[in-house]
Design a protein around this motif. Structure first.
Motif, PDB file in Angstrom:
ATOM      1  N   GLN A  97      40.740  72.196 -46.506  1.00 26.78           N
ATOM      2  CA  GLN A  97      41.122  73.291 -45.610  1.00 26.78           C
ATOM      3  C   GLN A  97      42.161  72.818 -44.611  1.00 26.78           C
ATOM      4  O   GLN A  97      42.050  71.744 -44.024  1.00 26.78           O
ATOM      5  N   VAL A  98      43.187  73.645 -44.410  1.00 28.79           N
ATOM      6  CA  VAL A  98      44.242  73.393 -43.425  1.00 28.79           C
ATOM      7  C   VAL A  98      44.328  74.597 -42.499  1.00 28.79           C
ATOM      8  O   VAL A  98      44.352  75.742 -42.965  1.00 28.79           O
ATOM      9  N   ASP A  99      44.370  74.351 -41.175  1.00 29.23           N
ATOM     10  CA  ASP A  99      44.484  75.425 -40.187  1.00 29.23           C
ATOM     11  C   ASP A  99      45.588  75.093 -39.187  1.00 29.23           C
ATOM     12  O   ASP A  99      45.729  73.938 -38.762  1.00 29.23           O
ATOM     13  N   VAL A 100      46.335  76.110 -38.790  1.00 26.74           N
ATOM     14  CA  VAL A 100      47.310  76.013 -37.709  1.00 26.74           C
ATOM     15  C   VAL A 100      47.088  77.210 -36.799  1.00 26.74           C
ATOM     16  O   VAL A 100      46.971  78.349 -37.276  1.00 26.74           O
ATOM     17  N   SER A 101      47.023  76.964 -35.483  1.00 19.47           N
ATOM     18  CA  SER A 101      46.690  78.053 -34.556  1.00 19.47           C
ATOM     19  C   SER A 101      47.582  78.015 -33.326  1.00 19.47           C
ATOM     20  O   SER A 101      47.891  76.945 -32.787  1.00 19.47           O
ATOM     21  N   LEU A 102      48.022  79.197 -32.897  1.00 25.47           N
ATOM     22  CA  LEU A 102      48.736  79.373 -31.645  1.00 25.47           C
ATOM     23  C   LEU A 102      47.822  80.155 -30.707  1.00 25.47           C
ATOM     24  O   LEU A 102      47.398  81.276 -31.028  1.00 25.47           O
ATOM     25  N   ASN A 103      47.532  79.565 -29.539  1.00 32.70           N
ATOM     26  CA  ASN A 103      46.528  80.116 -28.629  1.00 32.70           C
ATOM     27  C   ASN A 103      47.151  80.429 -27.272  1.00 32.70           C
ATOM     28  O   ASN A 103      47.760  79.556 -26.649  1.00 32.70           O
ATOM     29  N   TRP A 104      46.977  81.654 -26.824  1.00 25.80           N
ATOM     30  CA  TRP A 104      47.467  82.074 -25.515  1.00 25.80           C
ATOM     31  C   TRP A 104      46.266  82.423 -24.650  1.00 25.80           C
ATOM     32  O   TRP A 104      45.550  83.395 -24.913  1.00 25.80           O
ATOM     33  N   PHE A 105      46.048  81.626 -23.615  1.00 24.51           N
ATOM     34  CA  PHE A 105      44.941  81.845 -22.676  1.00 24.51           C
ATOM     35  C   PHE A 105      45.520  82.537 -21.446  1.00 24.51           C
ATOM     36  O   PHE A 105      46.196  81.911 -20.621  1.00 24.51           O
ATOM     37  N   LEU A 106      45.253  83.824 -21.335  1.00 17.85           N
ATOM     38  CA  LEU A 106      45.986  84.674 -20.401  1.00 17.85           C
ATOM     39  C   LEU A 106      45.749  84.318 -18.942  1.00 17.85           C
ATOM     40  O   LEU A 106      46.618  84.552 -18.095  1.00 17.85           O
ATOM     41  N   ARG A 107      44.573  83.778 -18.622  1.00 18.69           N
ATOM     42  CA  ARG A 107      44.260  83.449 -17.227  1.00 18.69           C
ATOM     43  C   ARG A 107      44.031  81.950 -17.038  1.00 18.69           C
ATOM     44  O   ARG A 107      43.450  81.534 -16.032  1.00 18.69           O
ATOM     45  N   GLY A 108      44.442  81.162 -17.996  1.00 23.37           N
ATOM     46  CA  GLY A 108      44.268  79.718 -17.883  1.00 23.37           C
ATOM     47  C   GLY A 108      42.844  79.261 -18.120  1.00 23.37           C
ATOM     48  O   GLY A 108      42.477  78.153 -17.734  1.00 23.37           O
ATOM     49  N   THR A 109      42.027  80.130 -18.729  1.00 21.02           N
ATOM     50  CA  THR A 109      40.659  79.780 -19.092  1.00 21.02           C
ATOM     51  C   THR A 109      40.385  80.294 -20.506  1.00 21.02           C
ATOM     52  O   THR A 109      41.126  81.125 -21.044  1.00 21.02           O
ATOM     53  N   TYR A 110      39.279  79.825 -21.110  1.00 21.52           N
ATOM     54  CA  TYR A 110      38.886  80.320 -22.422  1.00 21.52           C
ATOM     55  C   TYR A 110      38.439  81.785 -22.375  1.00 21.52           C
ATOM     56  O   TYR A 110      38.347  82.444 -23.416  1.00 21.52           O
ATOM     57  N   ASP A 111      38.156  82.300 -21.178  1.00 23.35           N
ATOM     58  CA  ASP A 111      37.515  83.604 -21.059  1.00 23.35           C
ATOM     59  C   ASP A 111      38.376  84.758 -21.546  1.00 23.35           C
ATOM     60  O   ASP A 111      37.844  85.804 -21.937  1.00 23.35           O
ATOM     61  N   HIS A 112      39.694  84.609 -21.492  1.00 21.07           N
ATOM     62  CA  HIS A 112      40.580  85.710 -21.865  1.00 21.07           C
ATOM     63  C   HIS A 112      41.708  85.138 -22.718  1.00 21.07           C
ATOM     64  O   HIS A 112      42.564  84.413 -22.210  1.00 21.07           O
ATOM     65  N   SER A 113      41.687  85.451 -24.021  1.00 17.22           N
ATOM     66  CA  SER A 113      42.621  84.764 -24.910  1.00 17.22           C
ATOM     67  C   SER A 113      43.037  85.624 -26.086  1.00 17.22           C
ATOM     68  O   SER A 113      42.350  86.575 -26.474  1.00 17.22           O
ATOM     69  N   ILE A 114      44.187  85.266 -26.655  1.00 16.43           N
ATOM     70  CA  ILE A 114      44.680  85.802 -27.917  1.00 16.43           C
ATOM     71  C   ILE A 114      44.991  84.607 -28.806  1.00 16.43           C
ATOM     72  O   ILE A 114      45.743  83.708 -28.409  1.00 16.43           O
ATOM     73  N   GLN A 115      44.434  84.587 -30.016  1.00 22.75           N
ATOM     74  CA  GLN A 115      44.624  83.476 -30.939  1.00 22.75           C
ATOM     75  C   GLN A 115      45.152  83.999 -32.273  1.00 22.75           C
ATOM     76  O   GLN A 115      44.689  85.022 -32.780  1.00 22.75           O
TER      77      GLN A 115
END
Length: 592
Positions: free
Chosen positions: A510-528
Motif C-alpha cells: 500500500q502507498v498513500d500520499v496526503s495533503l492536510n490543511w488544518f484550518l485552525r492549527g489543530t487537528y480539530d478542524h481539517s480538510i484532508q
C-alpha cells in the motif's frame, strides 16, 4: 495519565478539565449599596465593626444565591460543580468523506475471497468480495459523541465514546449506535494508574493513536490486521500503567477478555454434534452432506440404519471460557514527549524521539470448528466477522488457534518534520496439527450386483490442504512535513503485509500520499486529501473456499458414472493475478 482520544493540537490532550476552569469572583455588594455603607461609615452613623458585619452578611447571602455549578466552553461544553468534585465535558466529532475508487478487472473476477471475504447467513458462508471497476460515494465516515470528566475527585476520571459511523465495506454489519469506549481511569498514584472498562488496548502506536489525529484519512490495512487480540483494537479489561507525562519510560500491563468490544467469550459458541460422528448437515435426495460414519446415513436414501445428520438439532457449545488475553507495552521517550498523534503539528522547537514495543497473547480463538466446507457450523459469527473485517480472512477455518503478536515502533519529530514506523509479527499457533481435509467423496459400496456408487454412500477424505497456515508479518513507514507550520502538511506512507508466510503470491502493498490543511492549527478542524494505491495478491490457499461442497461420486443411472458437485464447482479460492485499487479520499473533519 491523559485521555487518549481527544486529539488536541499537540497530539495528546491532558483533559484535566478542572485546572482550566475560569475563576468566578464573588462580589456580594452592588455599587450603590457599597457607596451608602461607605458614606455611613465616613459620617460616623455606623461603627467599623458594624460595617464589617454588614459586608460579610451581604457576601454570604450573595454566595448562597449563586448556582452550585459552572458552565463554559473550552474544547467542549463543560459543566462542573463549584467544589470541583464533578466535571462533565461533552464533545462531538464528525468526519464526512468523499471516495472515488478505481479497481482493475481482477476485482471482478476472481475478486477477494481470502483476505476480506463477506461472512453471510446464519451458517457463516464465505462470499467472494467482488466489485465493478469504478465507485464514488459519500459517507459519514466517523460520527462520534464523547462524554468525559471526573467524579468525586479529579483523579477519578471517566471516558465514554459513542460511535454512529456509516457502514464501510469491510464492517460486515449494518451501521448503528455503538458503545465504543467506556472506562474509568484512576490517576491517584503516578506510578500505577489503573484503567478499567472497554477501550483501545495499549499495544502499538498505530492503535493507541486516535483517528482524529492522523496524517491520512484512513489507517493502512496492515495497521488494523495486527491488533493485540487479533480481532479488534478494542477490548474489555484492566490496564496498569504509569503517568506518561511524568516519567520518560512508560509501562502498560493489561488483562482482557480477548473477544473484542461489546462481547465476551460467553457469547461465543460452536455447533456440536448431538450424535457422535454425525456432524451438522442434512441428507436430502442424492446430495448428502459429509463427513460422518455409515450409521449417520438417512434411511430414506439407503437401507442403512436410520440416524440422519442433525444440522438443525445440534447443540450450541461454549468452550474455553476460562481463557484471558494478556498484553504488555514499554515506551521510552528518549527526547521530549512526541506523543501518539501523527505528524508534528506543534512544530517542535527541540527534537522529539521515542521508541516502543508491545506483546500480546490471546489463546483459544475459534476461527471455525468445521474446516472442510461451508454451511455446516451453525455458530456465533462475531469472531469470524471481526477476522474478515480486519483482513485476516485467511485465518478462518483453521479451528482453534492461539495468537502471539509482537510490535516494535519508533517516532521522531522536529520543526514540522515527522517520521514514524512499526514492525509487526503474529505467530498463529494451531491447536489441532492434524492434516486438514478439504474435500470428501462418497465411497464405493456393494450394490448387490457388484461394487458401485449409491446415493447415501458413506464419505471419506479425498483431498488434503496443500499446507498448513503460516504466520503473518508486516510493517509500515510514514513521514510528513509542514509546508506552512501548523497549517499545511504533506505526508507519505508505504505499508507491506504478508498475511501467510507459508504462501506465495499473497503480499499486500500500500502507498498513500496526503495533503492536510488544518484550518485552525489543530487537528480539530481539517480538510484532508489522500491518494491510495493498494496491490493485493490472490495467491496462497484459504481453507474451506476451494470447492466448499462435497464431491458426489455419480452412479451410472444418475450421472453417467461421472463425479459431480451438488451445486457445481465453486472456486471461491481462485487465484487470478493481483487486485489493484486506486482511490482518492477527501475528508472534512470538525471536532468540537
Amino acid at each position: 495519565m491523559t485521555f487518549a482520544d481527544t486529539a488536541p493540537a499537540a497530539g495528546a490532550d491532558s483533559d484535566q478539565g478542572p485546572s482550566r476552569q475560569p475563576a468566578v469572583p464573588i462580589d456580594g455588594i452592588d455599587p450603590v449599596t457599597k457607596f451608602l455603607l461607605d458614606d455611613a461609615l465616613a459620617q460616623g452613623r455606623i461603627s467599623q465593626q458594624r460595617y464589617g458585619a454588614l459586608v460579610r452578611d451581604y457576601e454570604e447571602q450573595s454566595y448562597a444565591r449563586q448556582p452550585s455549578y459552572k458552565f463554559w466552553y473550552d474544547r467542549g461544553f463543560n459543566l462542573s460543580t463549584n467544589d470541583n468534585a464533578f466535571l462533565l465535558r461533552i464533545r462531538g466529532r464528525v468526519a464526512t468523506q468523499y471516495i472515488n475508487r478505481h479497481r482493475n478487472a481482477a476485482w471482478r473476477n476472481p475478486g477477494d475471497g481470502k483476505n476480506f471475504p463477506d461472512i453471510v447467513g446464519v451458517f457463516g458462508d464465505y462470499r467472494v468480495n467482488r466489485s465493478e471497476a469504478e465507485a464514488s460515494t459519500i459517507a459519514l465516515r466517523r460520527a462520534r459523541l464523547y462524554l468525559m470528566g471526573h467524579v468525586f475527585d479529579p483523579d477519578m476520571k471517566y471516558y465514554i465514546q459513542l460511535r454512529m459511523d456509516s457502514t464501510n465495506e469491510s464492517a460486515q454489519t449494518q451501521g448503528s449506535v455503538q458503545l465504543y469506549d467506556f472506562y474509568i481511569l484512576n490517576t491517584k498514584l503516578d506510578w500505577a494508574n489503573a484503567q478499567i472498562g472497554q477501550y483501545r488496548v495499549y499495544f502499538n502506536r498505530a492503535q493507541i493513536n486516535s483517528t482524529a489525529s492522523m496524517q491520512f484519512t484512513e489507517r493502512a490495512l496492515v495497521m488494523d490486521a495486527f491488533t493485540a487480540s487479533g480481532l479488534d483494537r478494542r477490548d474489555i479489561g484492566l490496564t496498569l500503567m504509569n503517568d506518561e507525562e511524568r516519567f520518560p519510560l512508560n509501562y502498560y500491563l493489561g488483562v482482557f477478555g480477548g473477544a473484542g468490544p461489546n462481547f465476551t467469550r460467553l457469547g461465543n459458541f460452536e455447533s456440536e454434534q448431538v450424535t457422535q460422528n454425525c456432524p451438522g448437515g442434512q441428507q436430502t435426495g442424492t446430495t448428502p452432506l459429509p463427513p460422518g460414519d455409515v450409521n449417520c446415513t438417512d434411511i430414506s436414501n439407503t437401507g442403512l440404519p436410520a440416524n440422519p445428520l442433525q444440522r438443525n438439532l445440534n447443540a450450541d457449545t461454549r468452550r474455553d471460557l476460562n481463557r484471558l488475553m494478556f498484553s504488555a507495552r514499554l515506551n521510552w521517550n528518549i527526547m521530549g514527549r512526541p506523543g501518539y498523534g501523527e505528524g508534528d503539528i506543534s512544530y517542535s522547537k527541540t527534537p522529539q524521539l521515542a521508541v516502543g514495543g508491545g506483546y500480546s497473547y490471546n489463546p483459544r480463538v475459534n476461527t471455525s470448528s468445521n474446516n472442510a466446507f461451508i454451511g455446516v457450523d451453525l455458530a456465533n459469527l462475531n469472531i469470524r466477522r471481526m477476522l474478515a473485517a480486519t483482513g485476516n480472512g485467511r485465518q478462518l477455518g483453521w479451528g482453534v488457534v492461539d495468537y502471539s503478536t509482537w510490535a516494535v515502533d519508533s517516532v521522531f519529530k522536529y520543526r514540522g518534520f515527522s517520521l514514524q514506523g512499526e514492525l509487526y509479527f503474529k505467530n498463529v499457533i494451531r491447536k489441532d496439527e492434524s492434516a486438514d481435509c478439504v474435500q470428501y467423496s462418497s465411497q464405493l459400496v456393494n450394490t448387490g450386483s457388484g461394487t458401485g456408487f449409491l446415493a447415501g454412500s458413506p464419505f471419506s477424505c479425498s483431498g488434503l490442504a496443500p499446507g498448513p497456515l503460516g504466520n503473518a508479518m508486516g510493517w509500515y513507514v510514514q513521514s510528513g512535513y509542514y509546508i506552512i507550520p501548523k497549517y499545511l502538511e504533506l505526508a507519505g506512507r508505504y505499508a507491506y503485509w504478508d498475511p501467510d508466510t507459508r504462501s506465495a503470491g499473497d503480499l499486500i502493498k500500500q502507498v498513500d500520499v496526503s495533503l492536510n490543511w488544518f484550518l485552525r492549527g489543530t487537528y480539530d478542524h481539517s480538510i484532508q486529501i489522500t491518494y491510495t494505491n493498494i496491490a493485493m495478491g490472490t495467491g496462497g490457499f484459504a481453507i474451506g473456499r476451494s470447492n466448499p461442497m462435497p464431491l458426489i461420486n455419480g452412479s451410472s443411472t444418475a450421472s453417467g458414472g461421472q463425479n459431480y458437485y451438488p451445486n457445481g464447482s465453486i472456486p471461491v479460492d481462485a487465484v487470478g493475478g493481483t487486485l489493484v485499487e486506486n482511490a482518492i479520499r477527501i475528508q472534512y473533519q470538525l471536532f468540537f
